[in-house]
Design a protein around this motif. Structure first.
Motif, PDB file in Angstrom:
ATOM      1  N   ALA A   1       0.832  -1.212   0.000  1.00 22.75           N
ATOM      2  CA  ALA A   1       0.000   0.000   0.000  1.00 22.75           C
ATOM      3  C   ALA A   1       0.863   1.257   0.000  1.00 22.75           C
ATOM      4  N   LYS A   2       1.938   1.241   0.782  1.00 17.72           N
ATOM      5  CA  LYS A   2       2.812   2.407   0.835  1.00 17.72           C
ATOM      6  C   LYS A   2       3.496   2.638  -0.502  1.00 17.72           C
ATOM      7  N   ALA A   3       3.900   1.539  -1.163  1.00 16.17           N
ATOM      8  CA  ALA A   3       4.543   1.661  -2.475  1.00 16.17           C
ATOM      9  C   ALA A   3       3.578   2.247  -3.499  1.00 16.17           C
ATOM     10  N   CYS A   4       2.311   1.821  -3.419  1.00 12.04           N
ATOM     11  CA  CYS A   4       1.295   2.340  -4.344  1.00 12.04           C
ATOM     12  C   CYS A   4       1.060   3.831  -4.125  1.00 12.04           C
ATOM     13  N   ILE A   5       0.993   4.217  -2.860  1.00 10.95           N
ATOM     14  CA  ILE A   5       0.797   5.631  -2.533  1.00 10.95           C
ATOM     15  C   ILE A   5       1.975   6.461  -3.027  1.00 10.95           C
ATOM     16  N   ASN A   6       3.178   5.930  -2.839  1.00  9.62           N
ATOM     17  CA  ASN A   6       4.381   6.661  -3.240  1.00  9.62           C
ATOM     18  C   ASN A   6       4.469   6.813  -4.754  1.00  9.62           C
ATOM     19  N   GLY A   7       3.850   5.891  -5.482  1.00  8.73           N
ATOM     20  CA  GLY A   7       3.888   5.970  -6.946  1.00  8.73           C
ATOM     21  C   GLY A   7       2.670   6.630  -7.558  1.00  8.73           C
ATOM     22  N   SER A   8       1.812   7.182  -6.703  1.00  7.56           N
ATOM     23  CA  SER A   8       0.560   7.768  -7.198  1.00  7.56           C
ATOM     24  C   SER A   8       0.783   8.970  -8.105  1.00  7.56           C
ATOM     25  N   SER A   9       1.873   9.716  -7.885  1.00  7.90           N
ATOM     26  CA  SER A   9       2.127  10.894  -8.725  1.00  7.90           C
ATOM     27  C   SER A   9       2.430  10.482 -10.166  1.00  7.90           C
ATOM     28  N   GLU A  10       3.193   9.383 -10.324  1.00  8.03           N
ATOM     29  CA  GLU A  10       3.487   8.897 -11.676  1.00  8.03           C
ATOM     30  C   GLU A  10       2.227   8.363 -12.345  1.00  8.03           C
ATOM     31  N   LEU A  11       1.371   7.707 -11.561  1.00  2.92           N
ATOM     32  CA  LEU A  11       0.090   7.230 -12.087  1.00  2.92           C
ATOM     33  C   LEU A  11      -0.738   8.397 -12.605  1.00  2.92           C
ATOM     34  N   MET A  12      -0.824   9.450 -11.809  1.00  2.00           N
ATOM     35  CA  MET A  12      -1.606  10.614 -12.182  1.00  2.00           C
ATOM     36  C   MET A  12      -1.054  11.276 -13.445  1.00  2.00           C
ATOM     37  N   SER A  13       0.258  11.337 -13.554  1.00  4.40           N
ATOM     38  CA  SER A  13       0.888  11.952 -14.726  1.00  4.40           C
ATOM     39  C   SER A  13       0.528  11.207 -16.001  1.00  4.40           C
ATOM     40  N   ASN A  14       0.550   9.882 -15.945  1.00  2.00           N
ATOM     41  CA  ASN A  14       0.271   9.085 -17.139  1.00  2.00           C
ATOM     42  C   ASN A  14      -1.201   9.122 -17.520  1.00  2.00           C
ATOM     43  N   ILE A  15      -2.079   9.108 -16.526  1.00  2.00           N
ATOM     44  CA  ILE A  15      -3.511   9.193 -16.816  1.00  2.00           C
ATOM     45  C   ILE A  15      -3.855  10.542 -17.442  1.00  2.00           C
ATOM     46  N   SER A  16      -3.275  11.590 -16.899  1.00  2.00           N
ATOM     47  CA  SER A  16      -3.623  12.940 -17.349  1.00  2.00           C
ATOM     48  C   SER A  16      -3.210  13.204 -18.787  1.00  2.00           C
ATOM     49  N   MET A  17      -2.143  12.548 -19.254  1.00  2.00           N
ATOM     50  CA  MET A  17      -1.674  12.774 -20.622  1.00  2.00           C
ATOM     51  C   MET A  17      -2.771  12.488 -21.638  1.00  2.00           C
ATOM     52  N   SER A  18      -3.499  11.386 -21.444  1.00  2.00           N
ATOM     53  CA  SER A  18      -4.556  11.025 -22.384  1.00  2.00           C
ATOM     54  C   SER A  18      -5.733  11.988 -22.300  1.00  2.00           C
ATOM     55  N   LEU A  19      -6.119  12.332 -21.082  1.00  2.00           N
ATOM     56  CA  LEU A  19      -7.261  13.224 -20.911  1.00  2.00           C
ATOM     57  C   LEU A  19      -6.976  14.622 -21.446  1.00  2.00           C
ATOM     58  N   VAL A  20      -5.786  15.123 -21.164  1.00  2.00           N
ATOM     59  CA  VAL A  20      -5.411  16.457 -21.659  1.00  2.00           C
ATOM     60  C   VAL A  20      -5.305  16.445 -23.177  1.00  2.00           C
ATOM     61  N   GLY A  21      -4.817  15.340 -23.739  1.00  2.00           N
ATOM     62  CA  GLY A  21      -4.748  15.221 -25.194  1.00  2.00           C
ATOM     63  C   GLY A  21      -6.118  15.326 -25.838  1.00  2.00           C
ATOM     64  N   MET A  22      -7.107  14.659 -25.245  1.00  2.00           N
ATOM     65  CA  MET A  22      -8.481  14.745 -25.764  1.00  2.00           C
ATOM     66  C   MET A  22      -9.025  16.161 -25.630  1.00  2.00           C
ATOM     67  N   LEU A  23      -8.732  16.811 -24.490  1.00  2.00           N
ATOM     68  CA  LEU A  23      -9.199  18.178 -24.275  1.00  2.00           C
ATOM     69  C   LEU A  23      -8.618  19.118 -25.331  1.00  2.00           C
ATOM     70  N   TYR A  24      -7.333  18.990 -25.579  1.00  2.00           N
ATOM     71  CA  TYR A  24      -6.689  19.840 -26.593  1.00  2.00           C
ATOM     72  C   TYR A  24      -7.313  19.606 -27.965  1.00  2.00           C
ATOM     73  N   ASN A  25      -7.546  18.358 -28.309  1.00  2.00           N
ATOM     74  CA  ASN A  25      -8.130  18.057 -29.620  1.00  2.00           C
ATOM     75  C   ASN A  25      -9.505  18.704 -29.774  1.00  2.00           C
ATOM     76  N   LEU A  26     -10.319  18.631 -28.720  1.00  2.00           N
ATOM     77  CA  LEU A  26     -11.659  19.224 -28.781  1.00  2.00           C
ATOM     78  C   LEU A  26     -11.588  20.743 -28.916  1.00  2.00           C
ATOM     79  N   GLN A  27     -10.695  21.360 -28.148  1.00  2.00           N
ATOM     80  CA  GLN A  27     -10.557  22.813 -28.212  1.00  2.00           C
ATOM     81  C   GLN A  27      -9.995  23.266 -29.563  1.00  2.00           C
ATOM     82  N   LEU A  28      -9.023  22.540 -30.059  1.00  2.00           N
ATOM     83  CA  LEU A  28      -8.424  22.904 -31.345  1.00  2.00           C
ATOM     84  C   LEU A  28      -9.395  22.695 -32.503  1.00  2.00           C
ATOM     85  N   LEU A  29     -10.210  21.660 -32.400  1.00  2.00           N
ATOM     86  CA  LEU A  29     -11.212  21.433 -33.440  1.00  2.00           C
ATOM     87  C   LEU A  29     -12.204  22.593 -33.476  1.00  2.00           C
ATOM     88  N   LYS A  30     -12.491  23.150 -32.305  1.00  2.00           N
ATOM     89  CA  LYS A  30     -13.421  24.266 -32.200  1.00  2.00           C
ATOM     90  C   LYS A  30     -12.824  25.562 -32.748  1.00  2.00           C
TER      91      LYS A  30
END
Length: 205
Positions: A1-30
């Motif tokens: 559990a402690k190892a998972c908590i300590n690695g949560s920042s890297e998890l968040m970074s990787n998840i956000s890349m996909s979501l931000v990519g979709m957001l940029y695509n939608l805004q740029l299409l507009k």
């Protein structure tokens, strides 16, 4: 559990890349249509390489920092942190200089159809978007350094700010105020604000 908590920042970074990519695509299409989305594809591919440089620096210092805990390891951790931040800044300066000077020919490498609108949007976007390199390198190194020194909460805060809490409202607000230019500005603005938090957190470690 402690190892998972300590690695949560890297998890968040990787998840956000996909979501931000979709957001940029939608805004740029507009705001710029299909050419804008294609231009972001150019920037995203280049960004993968440039961000990997900072990630490599951060991951390279991780085992050294982790193996020097406590007060006895403080001098080594401080030295390694300084080396990593300086290296990230120097490589950011070199990378941005190349991009600023060669933005048009770089964009043309991805433009087989010789679409002048695509080249123009991508080149202009690169010169704005990649000013974020001066801050993102510091933020990436800081997040990994904090995780390596058993400060997962601070590292998670940095990743959360970079990945969701600032970039999303910044993309909408700046796009509304400045159109296409505002979309490109959202990443440098976000990374710049997060950089302030990174330096404050590092100062306390």
């Amino acid at each position: 559990a402690k190892a998972c908590i300590n690695g949560s920042s890297e998890l968040m970074s990787n998840i956000s890349m996909s979501l931000v990519g979709m957001l940029y695509n939608l805004q740029l299409l507009k705001y710029a249509g299909e050419d804008g989305v294609a231009a972001y594809g150019v920037l995203a591919n280049i960004a993968l390489v440039l961000i990997a440089i900072s990630t490599g620096i951060a991951q390279g210092i991780q085992p050294i920092v982790s193996s020097h805990p406590g007060k006895k390891g403080q001098p080594v951790r401080h030295q390694i942190r300084c080396y990593a931040l300086l290296t990230a800044l120097l490589l950011a300066l070199l990378s941005y200089a190349v991009i600023f000077l060669l933005a048009d020919p770089i964009a043309d490498l991805f433009n087989k159809d010789q679409n002048t609108a695509l080249t123009s949007i991508a080149a202009d976007g690169m010169r704005i978007y990649f000013t974020s390199l001066f801050f993102s390198g510091i933020n990436i190194v800081a997040a990994v350094f904090l995780s390596s020194t058993d400060h997962p909460k601070q590292a998670f805060i940095l990743s959360l700010l970079r990945g969701f809490l600032l970039i999303i409202p910044a993309a909408f607000l700046l796009a509304h105020l400045f159109g296409l230019t505002g979309i490109w500005m959202s990443l440098p603005v976000t990374e710049g604000i997060v950089c302030i938090f990174s330096l404050l957190f590092l100062k306390k470690v």
